[in-house]
Design a protein around this motif. Structure first.
Motif, PDB file in Angstrom:
ATOM      1  N   LEU A  62       0.963  -1.218  -0.037  1.00  0.00           N
ATOM      2  CA  LEU A  62      -0.026   0.016   0.160  1.00  0.00           C
ATOM      3  C   LEU A  62       1.044   1.203  -0.198  1.00  0.00           C
ATOM      4  CD1 LEU A  62      -2.775  -0.996   2.574  1.00  0.00           C
ATOM      5  CD2 LEU A  62      -2.985  -1.001  -0.028  1.00  0.00           C
ATOM      6  N   SER A  63       2.066   1.262   0.284  1.00  0.00           N
ATOM      7  CA  SER A  63       2.994   2.162   0.055  1.00  0.00           C
ATOM      8  C   SER A  63       3.248   2.510  -1.213  1.00  0.00           C
ATOM      9  CB  SER A  63       4.309   1.939   0.853  1.00  0.00           C
ATOM     10  OG  SER A  63       4.959   1.043   0.363  1.00  0.00           O
ATOM     11  N   ILE A  64       3.237   1.742  -2.270  1.00  0.00           N
ATOM     12  CA  ILE A  64       3.323   1.917  -3.739  1.00  0.00           C
ATOM     13  C   ILE A  64       2.423   2.730  -4.326  1.00  0.00           C
ATOM     14  CG2 ILE A  64       3.725   0.631  -5.871  1.00  0.00           C
ATOM     15  CD1 ILE A  64       4.073  -2.076  -4.114  1.00  0.00           C
ATOM     16  N   PRO A  65       2.737   4.022  -5.005  1.00  0.00           N
ATOM     17  CA  PRO A  65       1.814   4.890  -5.654  1.00  0.00           C
ATOM     18  C   PRO A  65       1.216   4.108  -6.584  1.00  0.00           C
ATOM     19  CG  PRO A  65       4.144   5.730  -5.311  1.00  0.00           C
ATOM     20  CD  PRO A  65       4.288   4.257  -5.047  1.00  0.00           C
ATOM     21  N   GLY A  66       0.077   4.492  -6.789  1.00  0.00           N
ATOM     22  CA  GLY A  66      -0.876   3.717  -7.706  1.00  0.00           C
ATOM     23  C   GLY A  66      -1.611   2.524  -7.439  1.00  0.00           C
ATOM     24  N   ILE A  67      -1.347   2.073  -6.198  1.00  0.00           N
ATOM     25  CA  ILE A  67      -2.082   0.800  -5.849  1.00  0.00           C
ATOM     26  C   ILE A  67      -3.093   1.202  -4.820  1.00  0.00           C
ATOM     27  CG2 ILE A  67      -1.914  -1.361  -4.769  1.00  0.00           C
ATOM     28  CD1 ILE A  67      -0.401  -1.221  -7.303  1.00  0.00           C
ATOM     29  N   PRO A  68      -4.501   1.009  -5.462  1.00  0.00           N
ATOM     30  CA  PRO A  68      -5.456   1.419  -4.503  1.00  0.00           C
ATOM     31  C   PRO A  68      -5.611   0.295  -3.402  1.00  0.00           C
ATOM     32  CG  PRO A  68      -6.440   0.493  -6.630  1.00  0.00           C
ATOM     33  CD  PRO A  68      -4.764   0.513  -6.605  1.00  0.00           C
ATOM     34  N   ASP A  69      -6.472   0.712  -2.285  1.00  0.00           N
ATOM     35  CA  ASP A  69      -6.780  -0.292  -1.266  1.00  0.00           C
ATOM     36  C   ASP A  69      -8.055  -0.787  -1.434  1.00  0.00           C
ATOM     37  OD1 ASP A  69      -6.478  -1.527   1.124  1.00  0.00           O
ATOM     38  OD2 ASP A  69      -6.579  -0.312   2.440  1.00  0.00           O
TER      39      ASP A  69
ATOM     40  N   PHE B 234       2.730  -4.811 -17.819  1.00  0.00           N
ATOM     41  CA  PHE B 234       1.976  -4.299 -16.715  1.00  0.00           C
ATOM     42  C   PHE B 234       2.592  -2.992 -16.326  1.00  0.00           C
ATOM     43  CE2 PHE B 234      -1.821  -7.235 -15.691  1.00  0.00           C
ATOM     44  CZ  PHE B 234      -1.972  -7.645 -17.078  1.00  0.00           C
ATOM     45  N   SER B 235       2.077  -2.292 -15.520  1.00  0.00           N
ATOM     46  CA  SER B 235       2.530  -1.112 -15.048  1.00  0.00           C
ATOM     47  C   SER B 235       3.722  -1.051 -14.205  1.00  0.00           C
ATOM     48  CB  SER B 235       1.490  -0.109 -14.437  1.00  0.00           C
ATOM     49  OG  SER B 235       1.180  -0.501 -13.164  1.00  0.00           O
ATOM     50  N   PRO B 236       4.554  -0.327 -14.003  1.00  0.00           N
ATOM     51  CA  PRO B 236       5.613  -0.179 -13.102  1.00  0.00           C
ATOM     52  C   PRO B 236       5.197  -0.418 -11.616  1.00  0.00           C
ATOM     53  CG  PRO B 236       6.031   1.602 -14.519  1.00  0.00           C
ATOM     54  CD  PRO B 236       4.687   1.247 -14.813  1.00  0.00           C
ATOM     55  N   ALA B 237       3.927   0.110 -11.440  1.00  0.00           N
ATOM     56  CA  ALA B 237       3.505  -0.006  -9.847  1.00  0.00           C
ATOM     57  C   ALA B 237       3.231  -1.492  -9.730  1.00  0.00           C
ATOM     58  CB  ALA B 237       2.120   0.818  -9.920  1.00  0.00           C
ATOM     59  N   LEU B 238       2.817  -2.404 -10.529  1.00  0.00           N
ATOM     60  CA  LEU B 238       2.586  -3.860 -10.684  1.00  0.00           C
ATOM     61  C   LEU B 238       3.582  -4.377 -10.532  1.00  0.00           C
ATOM     62  CD1 LEU B 238      -0.986  -4.079 -12.554  1.00  0.00           C
ATOM     63  CD2 LEU B 238      -0.587  -4.343 -10.145  1.00  0.00           C
ATOM     64  N   GLN B 239       4.639  -4.010 -11.144  1.00  0.00           N
ATOM     65  CA  GLN B 239       6.009  -4.630 -11.214  1.00  0.00           C
ATOM     66  C   GLN B 239       6.701  -4.583  -9.684  1.00  0.00           C
ATOM     67  OE1 GLN B 239       7.091  -6.260 -13.823  1.00  0.00           O
ATOM     68  NE2 GLN B 239       5.608  -5.274 -15.211  1.00  0.00           N
ATOM     69  N   SER B 240       6.495  -3.495  -8.892  1.00  0.00           N
ATOM     70  CA  SER B 240       6.838  -3.257  -7.696  1.00  0.00           C
ATOM     71  C   SER B 240       5.900  -4.382  -6.857  1.00  0.00           C
ATOM     72  CB  SER B 240       6.572  -1.906  -7.457  1.00  0.00           C
ATOM     73  OG  SER B 240       7.449  -0.964  -7.847  1.00  0.00           O
ATOM     74  N   VAL B 241       4.777  -4.346  -6.997  1.00  0.00           N
ATOM     75  CA  VAL B 241       3.843  -5.345  -6.167  1.00  0.00           C
ATOM     76  C   VAL B 241       4.608  -6.764  -6.338  1.00  0.00           C
ATOM     77  CG1 VAL B 241       1.706  -6.656  -6.189  1.00  0.00           C
ATOM     78  CG2 VAL B 241       1.652  -4.019  -6.093  1.00  0.00           C
ATOM     79  N   LEU B 242       4.953  -7.049  -7.350  1.00  0.00           N
ATOM     80  CA  LEU B 242       5.414  -8.606  -7.515  1.00  0.00           C
ATOM     81  C   LEU B 242       6.636  -8.916  -6.905  1.00  0.00           C
ATOM     82  CD1 LEU B 242       4.613  -9.074 -11.451  1.00  0.00           C
ATOM     83  CD2 LEU B 242       3.547 -10.084  -9.425  1.00  0.00           C
TER      84      LEU B 242
END
Length: 433
Positions: free
Chosen positions: A202-209, A264-272
């Motif tokens: 949730l600290s990653i910009p662009g990832i909604p809760d 997919f977006s950089p935000a989702l790459q960070s999630v992974l």
């Protein structure tokens, strides 16, 4: 005919499997004083394999009926702040394409996500543990001349029962006996279910809760907060049968599936990159069963009755709806002095059409895949997928009121039987007619 002439002193019921369907059945059958119940589970201990589970509107309603709603602590549930049940986003751009609200749903019954173990423990608290036998792998079923069923388990234990309930999942042994022609097959897809720390995600910009599907033309990611600093990420990956995992819940690595999301977006790459643990599950399914009963007094409930690799995020609801109808159908027959198989026929009359309608939705999904393959544009393909598969075509599954359907069914059957009886009396009084 008296009740005692149809039923033995106690109706001996065996439930095979102690997942949501089996535990729900244990709770509801225990409320019937004429039932002698035992529940068999092959695992040495009850523990849920997997990560999150959806508790939909109809699931909550069933938990209320079972009397276990309050066994779930609200702090163990995730409900998005906006009150919506799920978001659908473009996996490349993050654009919000569809967000489903819950207008008209009581706050008590709004969609929630939680760990599967939370739901299991809530059900388990409502079960008489003395009726539960673990380490009991069913290996043989035989119907005796008396029409009762002989059961033999791997450890040598045997039993004889009047009603056999298969709640033993997609790979059901009971279903194999009841429908020997039915075959499961690997669907060519493996599910990867991963967990991470929610604070990291949730600290990653662009990832909604929120509960979110991130769509691509061929792949999608599912992400969701499960509260208590637990975050879930799920993916489905095509695999050939020879590369699919052999065991259910096998350890895996992020690298096995993350490469599919390179666009997919950089935000989702960070999630992974934040994932801490991954398990993989080979997915199997089979064709729709024309009937969820067999041999007079076998009933299939839960995944055993609809062997799919996913059930619209409402598998627990379907299982508990099965339990609701089955137990009331058995009670209906008992109260009227009828054979238990008459009750099972009503159970089948309610549940088999429900699963037929569900399979029709899946057939429609297959047809929509054809139109998606006709475009090479990422964003256009994603828009087609969301429009074709995720609009409200199957929302009725979550709003389905099984209590009303059951009431309508048994009242119609009571009326039919009364009319037949009245007609028979009329013929006796007027034989020339």
């Amino acid at each position: 005919m008296t009740i005692d002439s149809v039923f033995p002193a106690k109706l001996r019921v065996a439930v095979i499997g102690a997942g949501p369907a089996g535990l729900g059945a244990a709770i509801e059958f225990a409320k019937l004083p004429f039932v002698e119940l035992r529940v068999y589970e092959q695992a040495r201990e009850l523990r849920e394999v997997g990560a999150g589970i959806s508790i939909q509107q109809n699931t909550w309603r069933m938990l209320d009926i079972l009397g276990v709603y309050d066994n779930i602590d609200q702090k163990d549930l995730f409900r998005p702040a906006d009150g919506h049940s799920v978001q659908h986003r473009n996996g490349r751009t993050g654009e919000l394409l569809l967000s489903k609200g819950q207008e008209g749903t009581p706050a008590r019954y709004r969609h929630a996500r939680t760990l599967r173990s939370v739901l299991q423990q809530a059900l388990l608290k409502g079960v008489d543990k003395s009726k539960l036998r673990l380490s009991s792998r069913l290996v043989e079923v035989a119907q005796l001349p008396s029409k009762a069923f002989f059961l033999r388990f791997e450890d040598g234990h045997t039993d004889e029962v009047d009603l056999l309930v298969g709640a033993d999942g997609v790979r059901s042994v009971v279903r194999q006996f009841a429908h020997p022609e039915h075959r499961l097959k690997y669907i060519g897809t493996t599910a990867y279910r991963a967990l991470a720390d929610a604070d990291d995600i949730l600290s990653i910009p662009g990832i909604p809760d929120s509960v979110t599907f991130w769509h691509g033309p061929a792949d999608r990611l599912y992400t969701c907060n499960l509260n208590n600093n637990v975050y879930e990420i799920a993916a489905r990956v095509p695999q050939t049968a020879d590369t699919a995992p052999v065991s259910w819940g096998q350890d895996a690595s992020v690298e096995e599936f993350s490469w599919r999301y390179k666009d997919f977006s950089p935000a989702l790459q960070s999630v992974l990159e934040k994932i801490k643990v991954v398990k993989k599950f080979a997915l199997f399914s089979g064709p729709r069963l024309s009937s969820v009963i067999s041999h007079g007094t076998i009933a299939l409930i839960g995944d055993a009755s609809h062997p799919l690799s996913g059930a619209f995020g409402a598998g627990a609801a379907f299982a508990l709806e099965d339990v609701y109808v089955l137990t009331r159908a058995v009670k209906w027959a008992h109260e009227r002095g009828l054979p238990v198989q008459d009750g099972l026929e009503l159970f089948d009359r309610v549940r088999a059409p429900h699963y037929a309608a569900m399979y029709e939705i899946l057939d429609g999904y297959g047809k929509s895949d054809v139109s998606v393959k006709q475009t090479d544009d990422f964003d256009e393909a994603v828009s087609l997928i969301v429009a074709n598969k995720w609009d409200d075509d199957h929302g009725w599954l979550y709003r389905y009121n099984v209590e009303e359907v059951w009431k309508e069914t048994y009242e119609a059957e009571d009326a039919r039987r009364a009319a037949v009886e009245q007609s028979a009396r009329g013929e006796e009084l007027n034989p020339r007619l």
